[in-house]
Design a protein around this motif. Structure first.
Motif, mmCIF file in Angstrom:
data_model
loop_
_atom_site.group_PDB
_atom_site.id
_atom_site.type_symbol
_atom_site.label_atom_id
_atom_site.label_comp_id
_atom_site.label_asym_id
_atom_site.label_seq_id
_atom_site.Cartn_x
_atom_site.Cartn_y
_atom_site.Cartn_z
ATOM 1 N N ASN A 129 49.662 30.938 66.116
ATOM 2 C CA ASN A 129 48.193 30.980 66.138
ATOM 3 C C ASN A 129 47.568 30.173 64.995
ATOM 4 O O ASN A 129 46.398 30.368 64.661
ATOM 5 N N SER B 294 49.542 24.671 65.137
ATOM 6 C CA SER B 294 50.044 25.245 66.377
ATOM 7 C C SER B 294 49.856 24.255 67.519
ATOM 8 O O SER B 294 49.115 23.275 67.391
ATOM 9 N N HIS C 35 48.096 24.634 70.066
ATOM 10 C CA HIS C 35 46.655 24.636 70.361
ATOM 11 C C HIS C 35 45.899 23.735 69.391
ATOM 12 O O HIS C 35 45.014 22.957 69.786
ATOM 13 N N HIS D 33 43.654 20.320 70.184
ATOM 14 C CA HIS D 33 42.202 20.331 70.034
ATOM 15 C C HIS D 33 41.708 19.854 68.673
ATOM 16 O O HIS D 33 40.574 19.370 68.569
#
Length: 398
Positions: A82, A87, A89, A93
């Motif tokens: 997280n 990460s 993600h 992004h």
């Protein structure tokens, strides 16, 4: 300031990974502190503080190394699932924005910082190629930087490394990348204000467009009526990237003006969305913006207040293109092609017209020949003497 928290986490992970005390890195950075401070033109009061400056260099350097390494090799990612930056993600992004910010001229970090960090980490010296390789992989540039010097020379910063990669040519392309010099004084006259026409106008004048064999911005050539241009992807990051490269070339004396010349040249041949559509159809521009008009405006706005150096190789290409377009035979041939060879139906119509014309000519010739031979065989022809017959016998007496 919001990034300071993430930089601290990257520093701790970097120290844990290399298993070296922080003091070793501070000592190595102190040895080059003077050169690092000289790399910046103006520093605020906080940055001029020696300890604060070294802290800034180490924090930013470790964060940059962690970013480029984690992005290149996700299997070695030891950060939490997280983590907002490291990460998967975050890589999806957040990293694209970090990539863009790392190319901003005001955000540059001397590559000497990364070199010193890697030197302490590995215990070995001479990491110039390794530093460049990390950056180029991060920006997905597989172009190796070939330096003209006998020994590898460290680039100034990330923007300088990226610029060298988009200018470097892997191999000599088929069409030739270095246009011949033009020392003829007659060609130097009256050409200062002679700019290249738009792509559509060049196409109407008989110039063909083709994608170059490399993506180097220097790989622009003109030969036998074919203008070769390097393929370029135009997306949301292109404008920021090119503007920072233009600013870098303008402010840094001696670095060159190859990117500036490329933008100036592209502005000349792109005036409207039709020009962009033509270059897109030739696979020279890969339009990720969606709108051809947006791409045209991008190049038109960036080229304000810049000029092309008369000694630039692109100026030679520009003169050759203009000289080719001024020949009337090329324009006539181009008009013929555009008028009668635009689509299959136009070609069929042209072939049918030529066929009918040939039939008409052959029929006329045949009629003339038939008439000529018919006159030759006529009894009244002056060329043939009339036949003679014996006189009729006298009538018998009754």
């Amino acid at each position: 300031m919001p990034m300071e928290e993430h930089k601290q986490r990257a520093l701790l992970q970097f120290l844990k990974r290399c298993n070296k005390p922080l003091e070793n890195f501070v000592k190595a950075m102190e040895e080059v502190a003077g050169a690092l401070m000289e790399a910046y033109e103006r520093l605020d009061k906080r940055s001029t503080d020696h300890d604060r400056f070294l802290q800034l260099m180490i924090f930013d350097g470790c964060f940059m190394l962690e970013i480029v390494r984690t992005f290149h090799d996700p299997s070695n990612n030891v950060y939490a699932r997280n983590d907002p930056i490291f990460s998967p993600h975050g890589m999806l992004h957040m990293v694209p924005f970090i990539k863009r910010d790392m190319l901003m001229l005001e955000n540059q970090l001397p590559l000497l910082v990364l070199d010193r960090l890697i030197t302490v980490e590995s215990g070995k010296s001479e990491h110039v190629d390794q530093v460049h390789r990390h950056i180029l992989r991060f920006y997905e540039r597989d172009t190796p930087i070939r330096l003209e010097h006998e020994t590898p020379v460290l680039s100034l910063h990330v923007l300088d490394t990226f610029r060298e990669s988009i200018l470097m040519i892997h191999h000599e392309p088929k069409h030739g990348t270095t246009p011949p010099s033009d020392d003829n004084p007659s060609h130097q006259k009256n050409n200062k204000n002679d700019i290249v026409r738009s792509a559509m106008e060049l196409n109407e004048a008989g110039v063909h467009f083709k994608a170059s064999h490399t993506t180097s911005l220097k790989d622009i050539s003109f030969r036998h009526g074919v203008l070769c241009l390097p393929p370029i992807v135009v997306d949301d990051t292109t404008e920021s990237m090119l503007l920072n490269l233009l600013a870098f070339e303008r402010l840094h004396v001696g670095v060159g003006n190859q990117v500036t010349s490329y933008v100036f040249f592209m502005d000349n041949i792109i005036d409207s969305s039709k020009d962009v559509a033509l270059l897109t159809s030739k696979e020279i521009i890969q339009n990720m913006l969606g709108s051809d008009k947006a791409v045209a405006e991008l190049f038109n706005q960036m080229s304000k207040d810049i000029t092309l150096d008369e000694k630039d190789p692109l100026d030679v290409v520009q003169r050759k293109v203009n000289k080719y377009c001024k020949k009337k035979c090329n324009m006539w041939r181009a008009n013929l092609i555009h008028t009668y060879f635009r689509n299959p139906w136009a070609i069929l119509s042209l072939v049918a017209a030529i066929f009918l014309l040939a039939l008409t000519i052959s029929q006329t010739v045949y009629t003339i020949l038939q008439y000529y031979h018919g006159n030759n065989n006529s009894p009244s022809s002056p060329l043939t003497p009339p036949p003679t017959f014996p006189p009729p016998p006298a009538p018998a007496p009754f």
